[in-house]
Design a protein around this motif. Structure first.
Motif, PDB file in Angstrom:
ATOM      1  N   TRP A 469       0.828  -1.208   0.000  1.00 46.87           N
ATOM      2  CA  TRP A 469       0.000   0.000   0.000  1.00 46.87           C
ATOM      3  C   TRP A 469       0.862   1.257   0.000  1.00 46.87           C
ATOM      4  O   TRP A 469       1.930   1.303   0.624  1.00 46.87           O
ATOM      5  CB  TRP A 469      -0.907   0.044   1.236  1.00 46.87           C
ATOM      6  N   LEU A 487      -5.403   6.072  -0.220  1.00 43.32           N
ATOM      7  CA  LEU A 487      -4.772   4.752  -0.131  1.00 43.32           C
ATOM      8  C   LEU A 487      -4.739   4.149  -1.526  1.00 43.32           C
ATOM      9  O   LEU A 487      -5.771   4.000  -2.168  1.00 43.32           O
ATOM     10  CB  LEU A 487      -5.543   3.843   0.812  1.00 43.32           C
ATOM     11  N   GLU A 489      -3.693   0.774  -3.660  1.00 35.93           N
ATOM     12  CA  GLU A 489      -3.404  -0.654  -3.496  1.00 35.93           C
ATOM     13  C   GLU A 489      -2.506  -1.129  -4.634  1.00 35.93           C
ATOM     14  O   GLU A 489      -2.758  -0.814  -5.796  1.00 35.93           O
ATOM     15  CB  GLU A 489      -4.727  -1.424  -3.468  1.00 35.93           C
ATOM     16  N   ILE A 498      -9.095   7.002   3.048  1.00 34.70           N
ATOM     17  CA  ILE A 498      -9.024   6.172   4.252  1.00 34.70           C
ATOM     18  C   ILE A 498      -8.561   7.029   5.417  1.00 34.70           C
ATOM     19  O   ILE A 498      -7.787   7.985   5.245  1.00 34.70           O
ATOM     20  CB  ILE A 498      -8.049   4.980   4.033  1.00 34.70           C
ATOM     21  N   GLU A 502      -8.614   3.530  10.129  1.00 32.44           N
ATOM     22  CA  GLU A 502      -8.888   2.474   9.143  1.00 32.44           C
ATOM     23  C   GLU A 502      -7.591   1.889   8.590  1.00 32.44           C
ATOM     24  O   GLU A 502      -7.509   0.687   8.307  1.00 32.44           O
ATOM     25  CB  GLU A 502      -9.740   3.034   8.003  1.00 32.44           C
ATOM     26  N   LEU A 503      -6.578   2.729   8.428  1.00 29.34           N
ATOM     27  CA  LEU A 503      -5.282   2.245   7.937  1.00 29.34           C
ATOM     28  C   LEU A 503      -4.666   1.254   8.911  1.00 29.34           C
ATOM     29  O   LEU A 503      -4.198   0.176   8.513  1.00 29.34           O
ATOM     30  CB  LEU A 503      -4.345   3.425   7.704  1.00 29.34           C
ATOM     31  N   LEU A 506      -6.491  -2.000   8.771  1.00 34.07           N
ATOM     32  CA  LEU A 506      -6.125  -2.761   7.570  1.00 34.07           C
ATOM     33  C   LEU A 506      -4.823  -3.514   7.793  1.00 34.07           C
ATOM     34  O   LEU A 506      -4.705  -4.713   7.447  1.00 34.07           O
ATOM     35  CB  LEU A 506      -5.988  -1.791   6.388  1.00 34.07           C
ATOM     36  N   LEU A 507      -3.848  -2.833   8.373  1.00 32.89           N
ATOM     37  CA  LEU A 507      -2.559  -3.482   8.630  1.00 32.89           C
ATOM     38  C   LEU A 507      -2.697  -4.589   9.669  1.00 32.89           C
ATOM     39  O   LEU A 507      -2.091  -5.658   9.541  1.00 32.89           O
ATOM     40  CB  LEU A 507      -1.540  -2.437   9.108  1.00 32.89           C
ATOM     41  N   GLU A 509      -5.167  -6.482  10.146  1.00 32.65           N
ATOM     42  CA  GLU A 509      -5.831  -7.637   9.540  1.00 32.65           C
ATOM     43  C   GLU A 509      -4.888  -8.445   8.651  1.00 32.65           C
ATOM     44  O   GLU A 509      -4.945  -9.688   8.630  1.00 32.65           O
ATOM     45  CB  GLU A 509      -7.014  -7.148   8.697  1.00 32.65           C
ATOM     46  N   HIS A 510      -4.016  -7.787   7.910  1.00 28.68           N
ATOM     47  CA  HIS A 510      -3.224  -8.455   6.898  1.00 28.68           C
ATOM     48  C   HIS A 510      -1.773  -8.744   7.282  1.00 28.68           C
ATOM     49  O   HIS A 510      -1.128  -9.585   6.649  1.00 28.68           O
ATOM     50  CB  HIS A 510      -3.234  -7.633   5.614  1.00 28.68           C
TER      51      HIS A 510
END
Length: 512
Positions: A469, A487, A489, A498, A502-503, A506-507, A509-510
């Motif tokens: 990202w 953001l 992708e 974003i 939220e950023l 996102l991190l 989660e992944h």
């Protein structure tokens, strides 16, 4: 931000492209390059060392920290030489070696292929080629060249490749050397021990001989009882280790795939002597396959190869390799072996120290059996580079087409997780907000700050090193309510607004 859309992707990845990217972007360098390099040894640059660390960390977290039945240890590179005598490495850890008496080159016999040149049913000579993804085609081309140069008339039969270990004593003088192209200079195959020998202490006689370990496994076997006595473990359980190993390979090749210094991730999973070893073996095969998928290797490029019974060591109950489709062919990536109780038994015999455990249920002692998943960090790193590399034609919103190189690495292992990009470097408000976000991200993740060049070029630089990202701090960030960023992708090149919260979600989660 400028809009982008992906068009056509170039076909199959070549090793030349991978090697060029690795050097250009600081993933991998040839060791001692300013002195001409040193064959079989490599250095990992800033991005390569970060990628390698991420692979190790993912494996350790998933194999050790997130399981209740596996513990980790770290054993020494140099161990008592009797360890290697007991394990069989001193007597039997060898590859078949062939010498060319003219060129002075050496070849692994099982990687040197030959074929008779047969015309109208008669053998008129022999051709040879080193193993590659197109060995048969090279042998066929060599046979056609041989027939043409010798002006032989007749129908040429298809070649029948065999490796040099299958050559008879009558055939060996007739097989041409890859080093000279002429027959008569190759020796018969002989065993070549691949362990690096060194000396420990002030003396350099036979009493000081020791070895750099060729695998990490024996350290776990030798420390089995120490872990059993101190670790509050019970069967079934595993001992895992990550560390350097050294093998004096005859012909290091295919970049970092086969080198002389490499890093292993191994685990010895000890089970009851009456346990269903086959089921346990299959469970670990699937665990390893799923783990490879979790770090970004496509399932379509993975396959299984079960070793034939006649090829197994006498003590082995079964070995299955997880294979990966590299640009140079389908090769072993991860081996999962059912080794019985051979290793612990050998060390008990050689050391005089029993390696038995007591079973409370049956009230008897026995030597546990073991399932061993063993993989090389370097091979995984090469696999993710090969699987992730692509070249694409990209069309912008004005219809202009340009080529981008992209490395589609899983966020779990990508060396840089997020690039923070102020839209303009001469606007203090943009740079200040970007720096603040960068510093906050830095506390938890590997991130990169870039304010040099236009935004499109900065995107391209991050695409090429696998950054999932990019976050752009633009005028909407500082002028509009909500404190949002753009953001972008990597894979889809899609963009959206974003927030900071939220950023981080996102991190979270992944990247795990």
């Amino acid at each position: 931000m400028p809009a982008e859309s992906s068009a056509t992707t170039t076909p199959a990845v070549s090793m030349d492209s991978i090697v060029a990217l690795a050097k250009r972007r600081g993933f991998i360098f040839q060791s001692s390059e300013i002195y001409g390099g040193f064959n079989g040894f490599f250095d990992y640059g800033p991005l390569g060392s970060e990628l390698k660390k991420n692979i190790r960390d993912c494996w350790w977290n998933d194999m050790v920290r997130r399981r209740e039945d596996v513990v980790g240890i770290e054993t020494s590179v140099i161990m008592h030489p009797k360890v290697w005598e007991a394990s069989g490495h001193v007597a039997g850890f060898s590859d078949p070696l062939v010498d060319c008496k003219v060129s002075k080159q050496r070849f692994r016999a099982d990687q040197l292929f030959f074929s008779p040149v047969t015309v109208d049913g008669a053998i008129v000579g022999y051709v040879s080629a080193l193993e590659s993804e197109d060995t048969t085609a090279k042998l066929q081309a060599a046979a056609e060249t041989f027939k043409r140069k010798k002006a032989i008339v007749g129908t040429l039969a298809p070649v029948t490749p065999k490796d040099f270990t299958e050559a008879t004593s009558d055939q060996i003088p007739l097989i041409p050397s890859p080093g000279t192209g002429e027959p008569g200079s190759l020796t018969e195959a002989r065993a070549f021990n691949m362990m690096f020998q060194t000396n420990v202490g002030a003396m350099t006689d036979g009493s000081s001989v020791a070895y750099l370990r060729p695998e990490t496994a024996q350290g776990m076997f030798v420390d089995f009882k120490n872990v059993w006595d101190t670790g509050r473990v019970k069967l079934p359980f595993g001992i895992a280790q990550i560390g350097k190993s050294f093998r004096n390979e005859i012909t290091p090749r295919n970049f970092i795939f086969r080198s002389r210094e490499f890093e292993q991730m191994e685990m010895e999973y000890f089970i009851h002597e009456d346990a269903d070893w086959s089921q346990c073996h299959q469970e670990w095969i699937e665990w390893c396959r799923q783990w490879l998928i979790s770090v970004g290797l496509p399932a379509s490029k993975l396959s299984l190869y079960a070793h034939k019974k006649e090829k197994l060591a006498f003590y082995s109950k079964g070995t299955t390799d997880i294979m990966f489709e590299y640009p140079f062919g389908v090769q072993e990536l991860w081996g999962i072996a059912a080794r019985g109780n051979y290793d612990l038994g050998q060390h008990a015999l050689a050391s005089g120290k029993p390696q038995e455990v007591f079973d409370e249920t049956s009230k008897k002692k026995f030597v546990p059996h073991v399932i061993e998943p063993a993989v090389g960090v370097d091979r995984i790193l090469l696999a993710v580079l090969c699987a992730g590399y692509a070249e694409e034609d990209v069309t912008d919103d004005k219809g202009n087409v340009e080529k981008r190189t992209v490395l589609r690495l899983s966020p779990r292992i990508a060396p840089v997780k997020v690039a923070v990009l102020p839209l303009l470097k001469n606007k203090e408000a943009l740079v200040g907000r970007a720096r603040a976000l960068y510093k906050k991200l830095q506390r938890r993740y590997a991130v990169f700050f870039d304010d040099s060049g236009n935004i499109g070029k900065r995107y391209r630089r991050q695409d090429e090193i696998g950054t999932p990202w990019c976050v752009t701090i633009d005028f909407e960030t500082i002028e509009q309510p909500g404190d949002t960023f753009t953001l972008r992708e990597r894979d889809s090149m899609a963009q959206r607004r974003i927030t900071e919260v939220e950023l981080f979600a996102l991190l979270e989660e992944h990247v795990y």
